[in-house]
Scaffold this motif. Structure first.
Motif, PDB file in Angstrom:
ATOM      1  N   ASN A 117       0.814  -1.209   0.000  1.00 38.07           N
ATOM      2  CA  ASN A 117       0.000   0.000   0.000  1.00 38.07           C
ATOM      3  C   ASN A 117       0.850   1.263   0.000  1.00 38.07           C
ATOM      4  N   LYS A 118       1.923   1.247   0.758  1.00 36.86           N
ATOM      5  CA  LYS A 118       2.807   2.417   0.801  1.00 36.86           C
ATOM      6  C   LYS A 118       3.455   2.645  -0.564  1.00 36.86           C
ATOM      7  N   GLY A 165       0.797   3.869  -3.008  1.00 36.98           N
ATOM      8  CA  GLY A 165       0.471   5.251  -2.661  1.00 36.98           C
ATOM      9  C   GLY A 165       1.553   6.219  -3.096  1.00 36.98           C
ATOM     10  N   ASN A 207      -1.101   9.029  -3.986  1.00 37.57           N
ATOM     11  CA  ASN A 207      -2.243   8.932  -3.082  1.00 37.57           C
ATOM     12  C   ASN A 207      -1.724   8.900  -1.638  1.00 37.57           C
ATOM     13  N   ASP A 267      -3.316   9.213   1.221  1.00 36.63           N
ATOM     14  CA  ASP A 267      -4.107   8.399   2.151  1.00 36.63           C
ATOM     15  C   ASP A 267      -3.663   6.943   2.121  1.00 36.63           C
ATOM     16  N   ARG A 268      -3.419   6.428   0.933  1.00 39.43           N
ATOM     17  CA  ARG A 268      -2.996   5.023   0.811  1.00 39.43           C
ATOM     18  C   ARG A 268      -1.584   4.843   1.357  1.00 39.43           C
ATOM     19  N   LYS A 269      -0.757   5.848   1.149  1.00 43.14           N
ATOM     20  CA  LYS A 269       0.617   5.787   1.664  1.00 43.14           C
ATOM     21  C   LYS A 269       0.604   5.758   3.198  1.00 43.14           C
ATOM     22  N   LYS A 320      -1.933   4.811   5.088  1.00 43.21           N
ATOM     23  CA  LYS A 320      -2.531   3.530   5.481  1.00 43.21           C
ATOM     24  C   LYS A 320      -1.458   2.442   5.482  1.00 43.21           C
ATOM     25  N   GLY A 321      -0.592   2.448   4.478  1.00 42.52           N
ATOM     26  CA  GLY A 321       0.488   1.473   4.408  1.00 42.52           C
ATOM     27  C   GLY A 321       1.456   1.606   5.567  1.00 42.52           C
TER      28      GLY A 321
END
Length: 67
Positions: free
Chosen positions: A18-19, A22, A27, A29-31, A33-34
């Motif tokens: 995810n990182k 992202g 992105n 937010d995805r980074k 989250k990762g």
């Protein structure tokens, strides 16, 4: 390898994916989250390591050199 170690490793790997995605796509937010998944996975692996040390009757379960 106990359940917490396996689940922690899986969570950490999902976080790295995810990182990376992202970062590539921009992105944030995805980074983030990762990064959270990486931290949570690492903490769960540590919990599993300590449980494993306790099961083996290590003198100091919090010390990784007891492996």
């Amino acid at each position: 390898m106990n359940k917490d170690q396996r689940e922690g490793l899986k969570e950490e790997l999902k976080g790295y994916v995810n990182k990376g995605i992202g970062s590539i796509t921009g992105n944030e937010d995805r980074k983030v989250k990762g990064e959270v998944q990486i931290t949570n996975g690492d903490n769960r692996k540590d919990l599993g390591d300590q449980e494993d040390s306790i099961d083996r009757n290590a003198i100091d379960p919090g010390n990784p050199s007891n492996l």
